[in-house]
Motif scaffolding. Structure first.
Motif, PDB file in Angstrom:
ATOM      1  N   GLY A  15       0.715  -1.089  -0.029  1.00 32.58           N
ATOM      2  CA  GLY A  15      -0.066   0.091   0.116  1.00 32.58           C
ATOM      3  C   GLY A  15       0.729   1.079  -0.023  1.00 32.58           C
ATOM      4  N   ASP A  16       0.122   2.382  -0.142  1.00 41.95           N
ATOM      5  CA  ASP A  16       0.867   3.563  -0.245  1.00 41.95           C
ATOM      6  C   ASP A  16       0.614   4.274   1.362  1.00 41.95           C
ATOM      7  N   SER A  17       1.675   4.637   1.946  1.00 37.31           N
ATOM      8  CA  SER A  17       1.522   5.109   3.289  1.00 37.31           C
ATOM      9  C   SER A  17       1.229   6.574   3.299  1.00 37.31           C
ATOM     10  N   ASP A  18       1.448   7.458   2.388  1.00 30.74           N
ATOM     11  CA  ASP A  18       1.055   8.625   2.168  1.00 30.74           C
ATOM     12  C   ASP A  18      -0.589   8.806   2.037  1.00 30.74           C
ATOM     13  N   HIS A  19      -0.928   7.938   1.206  1.00 28.42           N
ATOM     14  CA  HIS A  19      -2.265   7.988   0.799  1.00 28.42           C
ATOM     15  C   HIS A  19      -3.149   7.620   2.007  1.00 28.42           C
ATOM     16  N   ALA A  20      -2.638   6.457   2.459  1.00 26.84           N
ATOM     17  CA  ALA A  20      -3.214   5.762   3.710  1.00 26.84           C
ATOM     18  C   ALA A  20      -3.325   6.674   4.913  1.00 26.84           C
ATOM     19  N   TRP A  21      -2.380   7.658   4.991  1.00 28.41           N
ATOM     20  CA  TRP A  21      -2.053   8.784   6.146  1.00 28.41           C
ATOM     21  C   TRP A  21      -3.357   9.710   5.969  1.00 28.41           C
ATOM     22  N   GLY A  22      -3.368  10.106   4.629  1.00 26.10           N
ATOM     23  CA  GLY A  22      -4.572  10.972   4.338  1.00 26.10           C
ATOM     24  C   GLY A  22      -6.080  10.191   4.551  1.00 26.10           C
ATOM     25  N   GLU A  23      -6.085   8.932   4.538  1.00 28.86           N
ATOM     26  CA  GLU A  23      -7.571   8.306   4.618  1.00 28.86           C
ATOM     27  C   GLU A  23      -7.719   8.237   6.112  1.00 28.86           C
ATOM     28  N   PHE A  24      -6.587   7.936   6.914  1.00 30.30           N
ATOM     29  CA  PHE A  24      -6.626   8.038   8.335  1.00 30.30           C
ATOM     30  C   PHE A  24      -7.174   9.376   8.969  1.00 30.30           C
ATOM     31  N   VAL A  30     -10.002  14.720  11.492  1.00 29.46           N
ATOM     32  CA  VAL A  30      -9.189  15.727  11.765  1.00 29.46           C
ATOM     33  C   VAL A  30      -9.023  16.721  10.623  1.00 29.46           C
ATOM     34  N   VAL A  31      -9.559  16.375   9.203  1.00 28.98           N
ATOM     35  CA  VAL A  31      -9.601  17.234   8.289  1.00 28.98           C
ATOM     36  C   VAL A  31     -11.117  17.386   7.839  1.00 28.98           C
ATOM     37  N   ASP A  32     -11.494  18.103   6.717  1.00 25.87           N
ATOM     38  CA  ASP A  32     -12.684  18.085   6.314  1.00 25.87           C
ATOM     39  C   ASP A  32     -12.737  16.727   5.253  1.00 25.87           C
ATOM     40  N   ALA A  33     -13.897  16.136   5.637  1.00 22.99           N
ATOM     41  CA  ALA A  33     -13.644  14.573   5.050  1.00 22.99           C
ATOM     42  C   ALA A  33     -13.854  14.625   3.634  1.00 22.99           C
ATOM     43  N   GLN A  37     -10.647  14.057   1.076  1.00 24.45           N
ATOM     44  CA  GLN A  37     -10.750  12.718   0.538  1.00 24.45           C
ATOM     45  C   GLN A  37     -10.547  12.754  -0.942  1.00 24.45           C
ATOM     46  N   ARG A  38     -11.525  13.817  -1.359  1.00 26.09           N
ATOM     47  CA  ARG A  38     -11.256  14.054  -2.964  1.00 26.09           C
ATOM     48  C   ARG A  38     -10.182  14.311  -3.430  1.00 26.09           C
ATOM     49  N   ALA A  39      -9.445  15.215  -2.716  1.00 23.86           N
ATOM     50  CA  ALA A  39      -8.090  15.755  -3.079  1.00 23.86           C
ATOM     51  C   ALA A  39      -7.143  14.670  -2.823  1.00 23.86           C
ATOM     52  N   ASN A  40      -7.057  13.929  -2.017  1.00 25.04           N
ATOM     53  CA  ASN A  40      -6.055  12.819  -1.808  1.00 25.04           C
ATOM     54  C   ASN A  40      -5.953  11.878  -2.727  1.00 25.04           C
ATOM     55  N   ASP A  41      -7.200  11.570  -3.066  1.00 26.14           N
ATOM     56  CA  ASP A  41      -7.624  10.559  -4.263  1.00 26.14           C
ATOM     57  C   ASP A  41      -7.104  11.169  -5.610  1.00 26.14           C
ATOM     58  N   ARG A  42      -7.233  12.513  -5.908  1.00 21.26           N
ATOM     59  CA  ARG A  42      -7.075  12.788  -7.128  1.00 21.26           C
ATOM     60  C   ARG A  42      -5.368  13.290  -7.139  1.00 21.26           C
ATOM     61  N   PHE A  43      -4.649  13.740  -6.052  1.00 23.88           N
ATOM     62  CA  PHE A  43      -3.536  13.620  -6.001  1.00 23.88           C
ATOM     63  C   PHE A  43      -2.713  12.121  -6.148  1.00 23.88           C
ATOM     64  N   TYR A  44      -3.029  11.177  -5.662  1.00 27.88           N
ATOM     65  CA  TYR A  44      -2.825   9.839  -5.825  1.00 27.88           C
ATOM     66  C   TYR A  44      -2.796   9.340  -7.078  1.00 27.88           C
ATOM     67  N   GLN A  45      -3.992   9.665  -7.879  1.00 28.67           N
ATOM     68  CA  GLN A  45      -4.035   9.373  -9.189  1.00 28.67           C
ATOM     69  C   GLN A  45      -3.162   9.686 -10.068  1.00 28.67           C
ATOM     70  N   ALA A  46      -2.838  11.295  -9.761  1.00 27.63           N
ATOM     71  CA  ALA A  46      -1.869  12.015 -10.463  1.00 27.63           C
ATOM     72  C   ALA A  46      -0.562  11.246 -10.252  1.00 27.63           C
ATOM     73  N   TYR A  47      -0.299  10.879  -9.191  1.00 25.06           N
ATOM     74  CA  TYR A  47       1.185  10.074  -8.918  1.00 25.06           C
ATOM     75  C   TYR A  47       1.261   8.825  -9.723  1.00 25.06           C
ATOM     76  N   LEU A  48       0.386   8.105  -9.837  1.00 19.37           N
ATOM     77  CA  LEU A  48       0.015   6.973 -10.556  1.00 19.37           C
ATOM     78  C   LEU A  48       0.300   7.188 -12.068  1.00 19.37           C
ATOM     79  N   ASP A  49      -0.233   8.076 -12.468  1.00 16.99           N
ATOM     80  CA  ASP A  49      -0.354   8.644 -13.936  1.00 16.99           C
ATOM     81  C   ASP A  49       0.887   9.128 -14.585  1.00 16.99           C
ATOM     82  N   GLY A  50       1.868   9.516 -13.296  1.00 18.10           N
ATOM     83  CA  GLY A  50       3.138  10.200 -13.642  1.00 18.10           C
ATOM     84  C   GLY A  50       2.871  11.847 -13.912  1.00 18.10           C
ATOM     85  N   SER A  51       1.906  12.378 -13.451  1.00 15.11           N
ATOM     86  CA  SER A  51       1.738  13.777 -13.842  1.00 15.11           C
ATOM     87  C   SER A  51       1.479  14.827 -12.569  1.00 15.11           C
TER      88      SER A  51
END
Length: 219
Positions: A15-24, A30-33, A37-51
């Motif tokens: 798994g990805d500890s950075d993304h998992a920390w955001g989900e935690f 602790v954050v606006d859910a 969550q939407r931003a965390n998922d969007r950034f993670y997808q950009a990482y996977l895409d290489g963008s």
């Protein structure tokens, strides 16, 4: 002494500890859910895409550290380790680390994920040293900014080269294990690149270059 370098997320852990920390943080309120969550998922997808724009991402990911007292963050991190990270452990990864350790190699994790999240993981894995993105601290509190160069893509190469100035290792004899095409700049620099449960882009590059492909995922 030879050097064995390891990416962390989706390489040594499942798994990805950075993304998992955001989900935690979302789950703990602790954050606006919804927005986080939407931003965390969007950034993670950009990482996977290489963008991924690493600086925009880090402004997002480090901001919660700046809003909370260190003692509160430490309590959250202890729970995150036990509830989220340790279940990502891979027996085959522990075995791989052990084999390199028994061969007398220096073990180094290099990761784009910030040190606040990853230092306890490196300790748990009993790895000798860690290069991670460094969150800035002033007067004992996180600022939400980055200190120095993020260890991402070419930044991993730059940070490793700086680390090597104080250590006596040769990259021509070093191993580097990674799952991600984002790590191609560093994989191309070492004598023993290994693709670990690689993403499709890295799997294709590994085939073309004749690099070993390894799976640490358990059935």
């Amino acid at each position: 002494m030879s050097l064995a370098i390891f990416d962390l997320d989706n390489t040594l852990i499942r798994g990805d500890s950075d993304h998992a920390w955001g989900e935690f943080l979302v789950r703990e309120g602790v954050v606006d859910a919804d927005a986080y969550q939407r931003a965390n998922d969007r950034f993670y997808q950009a990482y996977l895409d290489g963008s991924l724009d690493i600086h925009r991402y880090l402004a997002f990911a480090l901001e919660p550290l700046a809003r909370h007292e260190p003692a509160e963050l430490e309590a959250l991190r202890r729970r995150f380790m036990s509830e989220c990270v340790e279940p990502m452990g891979l027996n085959a990864a522990f075995d791989l680390l052990r084999r390199h350790r028994e061969d007398g190699h220096t073990l180094l994790i290099i990761t784009a994920t910030n040190r606040f999240v990853t230092q306890p993981i490196a300790d748990w894995l009993s790895v000798d040293d860690l290069i991670a993105t460094e969150p800035e601290m002033v007067n004992g509190r996180y600022t939400g900014r980055v200190s120095g160069t993020p260890s991402f893509r070419d930044g991993k190469v730059a940070r490793l080269e700086a680390w090597l100035e104080g250590h006596h290792h040769d990259l021509d004899t070093a191993w580097f294990y990674s799952d991600s095409h984002n790590d191609l700049p560093l994989l191309e620099r070492v004598g023993h690149p290994v693709a670990v449960d690689p993403d499709p882009t890295l799997a294709s590059s590994a085939r073309e270059r004749g690099w070993p492909v390894l799976s640490l995922r358990e059935a």
